[in-house]
Design an enzyme around this catalytic site. Structure first.
Site, PDB file in Angstrom:
ATOM      1  N   GLY A  64       0.833  -1.202   0.000  1.00 11.82           N
ATOM      2  CA  GLY A  64       0.000   0.000   0.000  1.00 11.82           C
ATOM      3  C   GLY A  64       0.867   1.251   0.000  1.00 11.82           C
ATOM      4  O   GLY A  64       0.650   2.190  -0.764  1.00 11.82           O
TER       5      GLY A  64
ATOM      6  N   ARG B 102       7.301   1.646   1.094  1.00 14.59           N
ATOM      7  CA  ARG B 102       7.646   0.217   1.174  1.00 14.59           C
ATOM      8  C   ARG B 102       8.089  -0.290  -0.192  1.00 14.59           C
ATOM      9  O   ARG B 102       8.947  -1.151  -0.286  1.00 14.59           O
ATOM     10  CB  ARG B 102       6.450  -0.582   1.680  1.00 14.59           C
ATOM     11  CG  ARG B 102       6.325  -0.466   3.181  1.00 14.59           C
ATOM     12  CD  ARG B 102       5.550  -1.569   3.779  1.00 14.59           C
ATOM     13  NE  ARG B 102       5.942  -1.801   5.159  1.00 14.59           N
ATOM     14  CZ  ARG B 102       5.088  -2.199   6.098  1.00 14.59           C
ATOM     15  NH1 ARG B 102       3.825  -2.413   5.788  1.00 14.59           N
ATOM     16  NH2 ARG B 102       5.492  -2.415   7.332  1.00 14.59           N
TER      17      ARG B 102
ATOM     18  N   ARG C 270       2.518  11.858  -7.958  1.00 14.81           N
ATOM     19  CA  ARG C 270       1.850  11.817  -6.646  1.00 14.81           C
ATOM     20  C   ARG C 270       2.645  10.994  -5.629  1.00 14.81           C
ATOM     21  O   ARG C 270       2.082  10.421  -4.690  1.00 14.81           O
ATOM     22  CB  ARG C 270       0.439  11.249  -6.745  1.00 14.81           C
ATOM     23  CG  ARG C 270      -0.547  12.116  -7.555  1.00 14.81           C
ATOM     24  CD  ARG C 270      -1.872  11.385  -7.758  1.00 14.81           C
ATOM     25  NE  ARG C 270      -2.801  12.172  -8.556  1.00 14.81           N
ATOM     26  CZ  ARG C 270      -3.784  12.917  -8.051  1.00 14.81           C
ATOM     27  NH1 ARG C 270      -3.922  13.006  -6.732  1.00 14.81           N
ATOM     28  NH2 ARG C 270      -4.589  13.595  -8.844  1.00 14.81           N
TER      29      ARG C 270
ATOM     30  N   ARG D 164      -0.508  -8.287  -4.153  1.00 11.34           N
ATOM     31  CA  ARG D 164      -0.590  -7.286  -3.076  1.00 11.34           C
ATOM     32  C   ARG D 164       0.058  -7.889  -1.837  1.00 11.34           C
ATOM     33  O   ARG D 164      -0.273  -9.012  -1.443  1.00 11.34           O
ATOM     34  CB  ARG D 164      -2.047  -6.938  -2.786  1.00 11.34           C
ATOM     35  CG  ARG D 164      -2.249  -6.215  -1.457  1.00 11.34           C
ATOM     36  CD  ARG D 164      -3.584  -5.527  -1.315  1.00 11.34           C
ATOM     37  NE  ARG D 164      -3.976  -5.357   0.079  1.00 11.34           N
ATOM     38  CZ  ARG D 164      -3.362  -4.568   0.956  1.00 11.34           C
ATOM     39  NH1 ARG D 164      -2.290  -3.890   0.593  1.00 11.34           N
ATOM     40  NH2 ARG D 164      -3.798  -4.489   2.191  1.00 11.34           N
TER      41      ARG D 164
ATOM     42  N   SER E 217      -0.855  -5.330   4.999  1.00  9.76           N
ATOM     43  CA  SER E 217      -1.088  -5.718   6.388  1.00  9.76           C
ATOM     44  C   SER E 217      -2.568  -5.560   6.687  1.00  9.76           C
ATOM     45  O   SER E 217      -3.320  -4.952   5.928  1.00  9.76           O
ATOM     46  CB  SER E 217      -0.211  -4.890   7.323  1.00  9.76           C
ATOM     47  OG  SER E 217      -0.046  -3.600   6.816  1.00  9.76           O
TER      48      SER E 217
ATOM     49  N   ASP F  53      -2.377  -5.956  13.564  1.00  9.75           N
ATOM     50  CA  ASP F  53      -3.169  -5.583  14.739  1.00  9.75           C
ATOM     51  C   ASP F  53      -4.309  -6.589  14.893  1.00  9.75           C
ATOM     52  O   ASP F  53      -4.643  -7.299  13.945  1.00  9.75           O
ATOM     53  CB  ASP F  53      -3.700  -4.155  14.643  1.00  9.75           C
ATOM     54  CG  ASP F  53      -4.468  -3.894  13.348  1.00  9.75           C
ATOM     55  OD1 ASP F  53      -3.843  -3.812  12.277  1.00  9.75           O
ATOM     56  OD2 ASP F  53      -5.705  -3.797  13.414  1.00  9.75           O
TER      57      ASP F  53
ATOM     58  N   ARG G 264       6.752  -5.240  13.081  1.00 11.11           N
ATOM     59  CA  ARG G 264       5.972  -5.048  11.850  1.00 11.11           C
ATOM     60  C   ARG G 264       6.894  -5.158  10.638  1.00 11.11           C
ATOM     61  O   ARG G 264       6.605  -5.814   9.653  1.00 11.11           O
ATOM     62  CB  ARG G 264       5.308  -3.670  11.865  1.00 11.11           C
ATOM     63  CG  ARG G 264       3.800  -3.743  11.590  1.00 11.11           C
ATOM     64  CD  ARG G 264       3.219  -2.458  11.106  1.00 11.11           C
ATOM     65  NE  ARG G 264       3.693  -1.285  11.799  1.00 11.11           N
ATOM     66  CZ  ARG G 264       3.220  -0.850  12.964  1.00 11.11           C
ATOM     67  NH1 ARG G 264       2.283  -1.534  13.582  1.00 11.11           N
ATOM     68  NH2 ARG G 264       3.665   0.248  13.506  1.00 11.11           N
TER      69      ARG G 264
HETATM   70  N1  LIG Z   1     -10.044  -1.114   7.839  1.00  8.58           N
HETATM   71  C1  LIG Z   1      -8.898  -1.586   8.386  1.00  8.58           C
HETATM   72  N2  LIG Z   1      -7.781  -1.546   7.659  1.00  8.58           N
HETATM   73  C2  LIG Z   1      -6.641  -1.990   8.254  1.00  8.58           C
HETATM   74  C3  LIG Z   1      -6.640  -2.492   9.574  1.00  8.58           C
HETATM   75  N3  LIG Z   1      -5.373  -2.839   9.904  1.00  8.58           N
HETATM   76  C4  LIG Z   1      -4.643  -2.565   8.829  1.00  8.58           C
HETATM   77 BR1  LIG Z   1      -2.804  -2.800   8.771  1.00  8.58          BR
HETATM   78  N4  LIG Z   1      -5.367  -2.053   7.801  1.00  8.58           N
HETATM   79  C5  LIG Z   1      -4.798  -1.669   6.485  1.00  8.58           C
HETATM   80  O1  LIG Z   1      -3.975  -0.538   6.740  1.00  8.58           O
HETATM   81  C6  LIG Z   1      -4.517   0.625   6.139  1.00  8.58           C
HETATM   82  C7  LIG Z   1      -5.272   1.375   7.196  1.00  8.58           C
HETATM   83  O2  LIG Z   1      -4.441   1.610   8.312  1.00  8.58           O
HETATM   84  C8  LIG Z   1      -5.406   0.152   5.011  1.00  8.58           C
HETATM   85  O3  LIG Z   1      -4.666   0.213   3.795  1.00  8.58           O
HETATM   86  C9  LIG Z   1      -5.756  -1.288   5.381  1.00  8.58           C
HETATM   87  O4  LIG Z   1      -5.571  -2.153   4.264  1.00  8.58           O
HETATM   88  C10 LIG Z   1      -7.838  -2.527  10.302  1.00  8.58           C
HETATM   89  O5  LIG Z   1      -7.903  -2.955  11.481  1.00  8.58           O
HETATM   90  N5  LIG Z   1      -8.951  -2.073   9.671  1.00  8.58           N
END
Ligand SMILES: Nc1nc2c(nc(Br)n2[C@@H]2O[C@H](CO)[C@@H](O)[C@H]2O)c(=O)[nH]1
Length: 232
Positions: free
Chosen positions: A21, A25, A44, A88, A91, A205, A218
């Site tokens: 993402g 990274r 961007r 992809r 995390s 998490d 991480r």
């Molecule tokens: N909605 C959601 N996205 C998460 C979470 N933990 C992670 Br790492 N992500 C990912 O991390 C980014 C948000 O922090 C997004 O790109 C998600 O793909 C979570 O608990 N919830």
């Protein structure tokens, strides 16, 4: 020539693209894992690089957070740059008690609350799924490395801070392993383009346990996943 979001010329991007993402990274992967990496995009700051790994050409590019962002970048990679496979590496947050921090979750499918599939005007609910060959190769590679892998459903949500605190419980009862925000868009774009996609996630998490990885842990977990993606 390029696109509104990617200044790369045709031919500058490999058939296989790893997609974290975070573009930083992508830079980290290019600098630490690829040989002779060349940057092909800075538009961007969504950095993208092409280099070689064990003699094979491979690219790595950030996709950003959320369905709209990944929807743009992966659509262009498949349709404008003849990319064949996008993996992809991201995390996610765990939704199940038996999914732990540092586990690798491979998204066999991606449920979603996104409206992304509405564009296809289908007479029912589309199932965004991983490419089987990539999935099999990834699972075998994880097992060879003696790591824990879970393969199952994930949730691609458009909402990180949800006003309704009960939504996670409802996805959890369906056995969804983890929540992130991008896989479903990647899988739908791949299906529509007749190309291949896979989403691998490290759990950083846990939504039902008060546990979090340190920044160091991480990074370590991410290195494992990069190695899997490169060796699969
Ligand atoms: N909605 C959601 N996205 C998460 C979470 N933990 C992670 Br790492 N992500 C990912 O991390 C980014 C948000 O922090 C997004 O790109 C998600 O793909 C979570 O608990 N919830």
């Amino acid at each position: 020539m390029g696109t509104p979001h990617n200044e790369a010329e045709k031919g500058e991007i490999a058939k296989r693209v790893l997609m974290p993402g975070d573009p930083l990274r992508a830079k980290y992967i290019a600098e630490h894992f690829l040989k002779d990496a060349v940057c092909f995009n800075t538009v961007r700051n969504m950095l993208g690089y092409t280099g070689t790994y064990k003699g094979e050409k491979i690219s790595v590019m950030g996709g950003g957070m959320g369905v709209p962002s990944v929807g743009i970048y992966t659509y262009e990679l498949y349709h404008e740059y003849e990319v064949e496979e996008i993996i992809r590496i991201g995390s996610a947050g765990a939704l199940q008690d038996d999914v732990d921090l540092r586990d690798v979750v491979i998204a066999v499918g991606a449920c979603t609350d996104s409206n992304y599939a509405a564009q296809y005007n289908l007479p029912g609910t589309f199932a965004p799924i991983a490419d089987y060959e990539l999935l099999e190769s990834a699972v075998n590679t994880v097992r060879e490395k003696g790591l824990t892998v879970r393969a199952g459903n994930v949730l691609t949500s458009d909402v990180f801070y949800n006003d309704d605190p009960t939504v996670n419980d409802r996805w959890r009862k369906m056995g969804v392993l983890a929540v992130e925000m991008e896989a479903a868009a990647l899988y739908m774009n791949a299906a529509r383009a007749g190309k291949k996609a896979l989403c691998m996630l490290t759990i950083s998490d846990h939504l039902y346990k008060d546990e979090k990885l340190s920044a160091r842990e991480r990074q370590l977990g991410f290195d494992n996943m990069i190695q899997i993606a490169l060796d699969m």
